[in-house]
Design an enzyme around this catalytic site. Structure first.
Site, short mmCIF file in Angstrom:
data_model
loop_
_atom_site.label_atom_id
_atom_site.label_comp_id
_atom_site.label_asym_id
_atom_site.label_seq_id
_atom_site.Cartn_x
_atom_site.Cartn_y
_atom_site.Cartn_z
N SER A 552 28.91 2.87 3.89
CA SER A 552 28.14 2.12 2.90
C SER A 552 28.30 3.02 1.55
CB SER A 552 26.90 1.71 3.33
OG SER A 552 26.15 3.01 3.94
N ALA A 607 30.60 -10.08 9.10
CA ALA A 607 31.03 -9.31 10.02
C ALA A 607 32.48 -9.98 10.61
CB ALA A 607 29.93 -9.10 11.22
N GLY A 660 20.56 -0.94 18.64
CA GLY A 660 21.56 -0.62 17.42
C GLY A 660 21.78 -1.70 16.39
N ASP A 674 20.75 -6.33 1.63
CA ASP A 674 22.01 -6.70 2.49
C ASP A 674 22.49 -7.72 2.35
OD1 ASP A 674 24.16 -5.57 3.93
OD2 ASP A 674 23.48 -6.58 5.38
N LYS A 678 25.44 -9.93 0.10
CA LYS A 678 26.14 -11.00 0.89
C LYS A 678 26.50 -12.19 0.10
CE LYS A 678 25.99 -9.10 5.37
NZ LYS A 678 25.51 -9.27 6.80
N GLY A 793 26.30 -6.03 15.20
CA GLY A 793 26.93 -4.98 16.11
C GLY A 793 28.07 -4.55 15.46
#
Length: 815
Positions: A552, A607, A660, A674, A678, A793
């Site tokens: 990032s 993703a 996570g 974030d 997007k 994920g």
């Protein structure tokens, strides 16, 4: 009789001489053997001539040559008990005395006459033949053939051509009966004045062909250090394919356009007399090699790819060319008179210009001769100044069957385009046996590699370089490893040729070891550098290099323009580039189009979900985005799902962090930035000229909390906001609604905020880490186009990156 010619690599040492003796003695028919100089000796003799006027260096060079030849001769005694080493040493010493006398004579007059130069340069072949005759005579009757008695040439230039009728006549006169084994030095003959002349560099092949014609041999074998003729230079393409059989015509084209296995003049006499030629490997004698005969043995359209470097293109143009009979004849007559070989010719249909290629070392001479020939036309402006374009190469496709298969030229030019090679000129013979393209020399290796991939292997290749080996990067490496068998079934080669983290960089042109990459990376001492990566890609001839950004990092994102400009595709999960300034966003897309590279960022939004791809497909079909609503954060989807299952905001956030799903500092998720990035990507893809500052961003938590950069401090303070957030939950549930963190585009504006949605809303059931997008367009209204799936994920993000990697192969199909 069979002719066997052995090259210098087959005669480099005494051990190799003895091995060749064994090959000859194992034959079941009469043999005529032709020998080159031992490896390196001809180069030593060429240097000797250049040192004629440097006494000390000349003496040193003579001593070096003497030592090499006497050592080979002496070492043979250890390999063959009955070898007459004394006789061999005397013969070698006598030859060296002659060489020393010639050198000293040239030193006295200050130069080396052509006849003497020929005597000097042929000493290596004479040595090989004398030594082989002595070795063979221990067990065989041997005839030593003298080329001066029958190899007559029509020219005393460096490009001598044998007078075959005279050769046959003189051979029959001097050698009416031969023993079972006959040996002969290659590389030289005589002109009709009786002066010794050489047959050109590597002319021993030609000597063997001449001898084959004279003895009416059944076959002529050329023994070298490779298994035969390959579809392309093995040093350039390890996956090259051996050609088992080819026609004389194919072999002539191949040798003419740069193949090093054959001398260009060797094939003609063999073809004219229907003598089979076989290329064999001295070090692998049981291999069948390549057979050259009247017919090709395969229906493959393209048999081989050859390249010829150090070529210069001469251009003669001007109004005086058009409609003037005899201009072309004068151009090529000038070249003929200057004894300059014209390799390739290309003429414009308007007759305004003629372009042709010549060897690089003859270009200046060619221009001077043309300027002299056309002095009057140049003076009166009928011709433009003669131009020469240097540093060029010719790449050629060769195959007897090309004329029977449509589209060969198209695939050739497509491969050159894929290699990013500009075609300067094209030439094709009327038989359609070969097609050539003139290209810049510095790009020819890449062109050969890609042409071989697309025309022979038909196996597309991706050379991937990964930046960032955190959670997503590690997962992507694991998926690349896992998918190798599937890729093999799909006939795709995906090589991970490099991995970099913030401190180290691992590069391997053959592909990183996917089982031990972590240990290898840890042992690397160099860090990532675009300059070094660019040089690595050039020297490794990477044909489809791809940068994968799994970071990032803002600085890396700002380097994308340089990656694209240097011919790398870019595949990224990093949203920083697409959400930087609108100007930079446009620059990236313009550079990708200019360089014909892919800039792919499907994972920027969903993703592994195909959000960008579907949106672009709609827009390419003429559709237009009217409104958009979506849950674009898998981590917030999970958190908002858990709070409606009874957990507090801090408890849900802590659980998501432990799984996570969030960043190490969950503030980076709950601040909404974030999601803002997007939705900005989607808006820009739809053609909206917006900056990140234009997005109406309402974070999940108060700004003071959202701005905390210490993750532990954020988690300590977050519970203080639970009660206030719970009131929002209670209020929504009281009205049978659920809270969702929604990104919206409407009326040309973007917003990101918490929204309460009822059961009829498309986003009501989205939770547990799912992403969902409701896209209203001209074609999809009032009911929206829905995309839904898991967006949180490392596994799904890596899968999205893997998909984008494969899409780098699709440039040719889509453009």
């Amino acid at each position: 009789m069979k002719i066997m010619k052995f090259g210098g690599s087959s005669l480099a040492t005494a051990k190799k001489f003895n091995h060749v003796v064994g090959l000859i003695e194992n034959q079941q028919e009469p043999i005529g053997a032709v020998f080159s100089a031992p490896q390196g000796i001809t180069d030593d003799l060429v240097l000797l001539i250049k040192l004629i006027n440097q006494k000390q260096e000349l003496t040193t060079q003579l001593d070096l040559i003497s030592q090499k030849l006497l050592t080979i001769s002496a070492d043979c005694a250890d390999l063959r008990a009955d070898f007459d080493v004394s006789k061999s040493q005397q013969q070698t010493a006598g030859l060296l005395d002659q060489l020393r006398n010639w050198a000293q004579g040239c030193e006295l007059i200050g130069f080396c006459p052509e006849v003497t130069a020929a005597q000097v340069l042929s000493c290596g072949e004479k040595f090989s033949t004398l030594l082989m005759a002595t070795l063979l005579r221990t067990r065989n009757a041997v005839t030593v053939l003298d080329p001066r008695l029958f190899i007559y040439t029509d020219s005393d230039s460096n490009d001598t051509v044998a007078d075959l009728p005279s050769c046959q006549k003189q051979f029959a006169r001097h050698y009416n009966a031969l023993t079972e084994v006959a040996v002969m030095p290659g590389f030289y003959g005589v002109n009709h004045d009786g002066d010794l002349v050489t047959l050109g560099r590597n002319g021993s092949d030609y000597s063997a062909a001449i001898l084959a014609v004279c003895v009416q041999a059944k076959s002529c074998e050329i023994w070298t250090d490779v298994d035969g003729i390959y579809s392309v230079d093995p040093g350039l393409v390890p996956e090259t394919q051996l050609i088992e059989q080819m026609s004389y015509q194919e072999a002539m084209e191949l040798s003419y356009f740069g193949a090093k296995v054959l001398h260009p003049k060797t094939i003609t006499p063999l073809a004219n007399h229907q003598i089979q030629c076989v290329i064999k490997n001295t070090h692998n004698p049981n291999h069948h090699g390549t057979t050259i005969t009247t017919k090709t043995a395969t229906k493959k359209a393209v048999k081989a790819i050859s390249n010829l470097s150090d070529v210069v293109m001469i251009n003669v143009s001007g109004p005086g060319m058009k409609g003037m009979v005899g201009m072309a004849a004068r151009v090529f007559a000038t070249m003929s008179e200057a004894q300059i070989s014209v390799i390739l010719i290309s003429q414009s249909s308007s007759e305004y210009s003629i372009s042709f290629c010549v060897p690089g070392n003859e270009a200046d001479k060619a221009v001077r001769r043309l300027e002299k020939t056309f002095k009057l036309e140049l003076k009166n402006g009928l011709l433009e100044p003669i131009q020469s374009r240097k540093d060029l190469a010719i790449i050629t496709l060769i195959g007897d069957q090309m004329h029977q298969q449509k589209g060969t030229a198209s695939r050739f030019f497509s491969a050159l385009s894929h290699a990013r090679v500009n075609i300067i000129a094209i030439a094709q013979d009327s038989s359609e046996r070969s097609i050539s393209a003139v290209v810049r020399a510095k790009r020819v290796d890449d062109a050969v590699v890609i042409c071989h991939q697309q025309l022979f292997l038909k196996k597309p290749r991706i050379d991937a370089f990964l930046i960032g080996c955190g959670t997503v990067g590690r997962e992507l490496i694991a998926q690349i490893k896992k998918q190798q068998q599937w890729l093999k079934q799909k006939n795709v080669e995906l090589n991970l040729i490099g991995i970099a983290n913030s401190k180290q960089c691992l590069l391997d042109a053959d592909g990183v070891d996917l089982d031990h990459w972590q240990d290898q990376l840890a042992s690397c001492e160099t860090s990532f550098s675009l300059i070094e990566l660019k040089e690595f890609a050039r020297t490794a001839h990477l044909t489809n290099p791809v940068i994968i950004d799994c970071t990032s990092n803002q600085n890396i994102a700002m380097d994308y323009l340089s990656y694209l400009e240097n011919n790398f595709h870019v595949v990224t999960a990093n949203k920083k580039a697409n959400t930087d300034s609108l100007e930079y966003y446009h620059q990236l897309h313009q550079m990708a189009a200019k360089q014909q590279r892919r800039f792919l960022y499907e994972t920027n939004v969903g993703a592994g979900l195909p959000v960008i791809d579907n949106l672009q497909s709609l827009l390419r079909a003429g559709d237009e985005l009217i409104q958009f609503e979506g849950i674009l954060s898998g981590s917030l989807s999970y958190i908002f799902g858990e709070i409606h299952q009874g957990l507090s905001l801090s408890e849900a956030t802590s659980k998501a962090r432990d799984l996570g799903y969030t960043e190490p500092n969950p503030a980076e998720d709950l601040n909404g930035m974030d999601v803002a990035r997007k939705v900005l990507v989607i808006a820009r893809e739809a053609g909206m000229a917006l900056e990140l500052s234009d997005v109406d961003l309402q974070p999940v938590v108060p700004k003071a909390l959202a701005d905390l950069t210490d993750d532990d401090e954020f988690m300590r303070q977050l519970p203080a906001y639970d009660d206030e957030f719970q009131r929002k939950i209670d209020q929504a549930e009281a009205q049978q609604q659920k809270l969702r963190y929604v990104a919206m585009i409407k009326d040309g504006k973007c917003a990101v905020k918490i929204q309460a949605v009822n059961k009829t809303h498309p986003l009501y059931d989205i939770e547990a880490g799912e992403n969902a997008l409701a896209i209203n367009t001209q074609y999809y209204q009032p009911k929206p186009y829905i995309i839904r799936g898991y967006g949180a994920g490392a596994e799904v993000t890596a899968a999205g990156l893997f998909g984008d990697l494969l899409r780098t192969l699709a440039w040719e199909q889509e453009h």
